[in-house]
Scaffold this motif. Structure first.
Motif, mmCIF file in Angstrom:
data_model
loop_
_atom_site.group_PDB
_atom_site.id
_atom_site.type_symbol
_atom_site.label_atom_id
_atom_site.label_comp_id
_atom_site.label_asym_id
_atom_site.label_seq_id
_atom_site.Cartn_x
_atom_site.Cartn_y
_atom_site.Cartn_z
ATOM 1 N N GLU A 153 -2.747 4.919 -4.344
ATOM 2 C CA GLU A 153 -3.561 5.728 -5.259
ATOM 3 C C GLU A 153 -2.756 6.819 -5.953
ATOM 4 N N LYS A 154 -1.553 7.114 -5.453
ATOM 5 C CA LYS A 154 -0.677 8.068 -6.120
ATOM 6 C C LYS A 154 0.350 7.376 -7.028
ATOM 7 N N TYR A 170 2.689 9.988 7.436
ATOM 8 C CA TYR A 170 1.918 9.910 6.195
ATOM 9 C C TYR A 170 0.740 8.941 6.236
ATOM 10 N N ARG A 171 0.461 8.311 7.375
ATOM 11 C CA ARG A 171 -0.738 7.483 7.456
ATOM 12 C C ARG A 171 -1.309 7.552 8.864
ATOM 13 N N GLN A 217 0.776 -1.234 0.000
ATOM 14 C CA GLN A 217 0.000 0.000 0.000
ATOM 15 C C GLN A 217 0.811 1.288 0.000
ATOM 16 N N TYR A 218 2.119 1.186 0.242
ATOM 17 C CA TYR A 218 2.929 2.408 0.304
ATOM 18 C C TYR A 218 4.302 2.213 -0.328
ATOM 19 N N GLU A 230 -6.123 3.412 10.083
ATOM 20 C CA GLU A 230 -5.860 2.548 8.932
ATOM 21 C C GLU A 230 -5.068 1.318 9.366
ATOM 22 N N SER A 243 6.499 6.556 1.405
ATOM 23 C CA SER A 243 5.438 7.404 1.959
ATOM 24 C C SER A 243 4.306 7.677 0.986
ATOM 25 N N GLU A 244 4.410 7.179 -0.246
ATOM 26 C CA GLU A 244 3.381 7.447 -1.252
ATOM 27 C C GLU A 244 2.356 6.323 -1.283
ATOM 28 N N PRO A 245 1.076 6.621 -1.034
ATOM 29 C CA PRO A 245 0.042 5.583 -1.061
ATOM 30 C C PRO A 245 -0.202 5.082 -2.479
ATOM 31 N N TYR A 282 -0.217 -5.452 3.533
ATOM 32 C CA TYR A 282 -0.046 -4.165 4.217
ATOM 33 C C TYR A 282 1.228 -4.187 5.056
#
Length: 385
Positions: free
Chosen positions: A224-225, A292-293, A216-217, A297, A220-222, A278
């Motif tokens: 969806e990015k 960043y999260r 999922q990361y 979550e 630090s970028e999830p 995850y």
């Protein structure tokens, strides 16, 4: 055999509060066994293990998590330079690692400690790398596991070339054929090397399984990015199958990976597996995930813990009792203590050994560099090299 293994076919479950695209799942988060599950590739997946094999998978998961926790503690205490934890990704690594046959070759990133464990590699060997004692000390030819690769995505090209070589050597086309598995993370899918590896493996019909642990990361970028579509669907554009598996389900991961590897060894080309999992902890011990999260979550994913669901399953099916659970916990504790003692006893390498294995037959240039570095070390008072 386990009792009560019958269940309705599954195509997808809710993950982290959101409807997930179709993925293969054979064990629900609360430990309920699903008999069959259809993947996005249209294949129906199932698994049939003995009680001893189910217990073995549970043991692997528990021991690996405990060793990983010990390594994290050692880094925090200054005994390792850095550590990339696998916390939360144990099922993806054990399921895929145990699906490998002895002749198969694995290409890891720098987090596949569970895969190494499943291949019989002493846990001290990856720790010696992170302690800075060596460049990685296991023999890839003996264990059929390549060295850790720090450069993001570079190992996908190494793995593809190796797989192409297997084909050239005539080692594809039967049950005794060889296959390759290559590990990388969701962030690596944005690297050019990975996409180039997809092209080459597709065009040359290489016997390789690309195993993406989507935690999922990308640091630090999830996710969806990183992508507008599920990662497994990228395989469509390169001309080979892709599917998503519940990466917190060790049974589904085992079943999917074993099938993909067998397809590869029989000459059916590459497959992309997206293990939807995850990362419970930090990217590495230099990272702070709280920046960043959000905690909620993490809590949602903790409810899908890969070890808790296997424990629930073996207890419900009376495959394991309290004595077995306690025995595994004690084994994990003792292995962790032994690992700590061995790390603390590990001698620091002499600085000049840095030059020992640059070229197999030596080099005048390297010899000159060694000599200048020795002179530099001698310049310090009390030096004895």
């Amino acid at each position: 055999m386990a009792k009560g293994d019958r269940g309705a076919p599954a195509r997808g479950k809710e993950v982290a509060g959101e409807p997930a695209p179709d993925f293969v799942q054979l064990l629900t988060p609360d430990g309920e066994r699903i008999d069959k599950s259809v993947g996005a590739d249209g294949v129906e997946y199932t698994i049939d293990l003995t009680d001893e094999e189910y217990r073995g998978l549970y043991r692997d998961l528990v021991v690996i998590r405990r060793l990983d926790a010990e390594a994290t503690a050692l880094q925090r205490q200054g005994e390792l330079g850095i550590w990339a934890s696998l916390l939360g990704q144990e099922a993806a690594q054990v399921g895929s690692g145990r699906a490998l046959r002895p002749q198969d070759m694995a290409f890891p990133t720098y987090r596949e400690h569970g895969v190494l464990y499943c291949r019989g590699i002493d846990p001290i060997l990856p720790l010696s790398l992170y302690r800075g004692v060596d460049q990685g000390a296991w023999d890839p030819a003996e264990f059929k596991v390549n060295m850790y690769t720090i450069v993001i995505g570079a190992q996908t090209l190494h793995a593809t070339g190796y797989a192409m070589g297997i084909t050239k050597d005539g080692k594809v086309g039967g049950d005794d054929g060889e296959a390759v598995i290559c590990y990388f993370g969701d962030g690596a899918t944005s690297q050019g090397d990975v996409n180039e590896a997809f092209i080459w493996s597709s065009v040359f019909h290489a016997p390789i399984v690309f195993f993406c642990q989507n935690n999922q990361y990308a640091i630090s970028e999830p996710i969806e990015k990183q992508t507008r579509i599920p990662l497994y669907r990228r395989a469509d554009g390169f001309g080979f199958p892709g599917l998503r598996v519940d990466g917190n389900d060790v049974l589904a991961t085992y079943a999917v990976t074993r099938t993909a590897l067998d397809n590869a060894r029989h000459g059916q080309g590459p497959t992309l597996i997206e293990a939807y999992t995850y990362r419970m902890g930090a990217h590495t011990t230099t990272d702070d995930p709280t920046r960043y999260r959000v905690a909620s979550e993490v809590e949602e994913w903790q409810a899908r813990d890969p070890i808790a669901r296997v424990r629930a399953f073996v207890e419900k099916q009376q495959i394991a009792d309290a004595a077995f659970i306690a025995e595994v916990d004690e084994q994990a504790k003792q292995e962790a203590l032994q690992l700590r003692e061995r790390v603390l006893a590990m001698p620091d390498p002499h600085p000049l050994t840095l030059f020992d294995h640059v070229y197999p037959n030596g080099s005048p240039v390297v010899d000159a560099q060694r000599e200048r570095y020795a002179e530099y070390l001698d310049s310090f008072e009390g030096s004895a090299h």
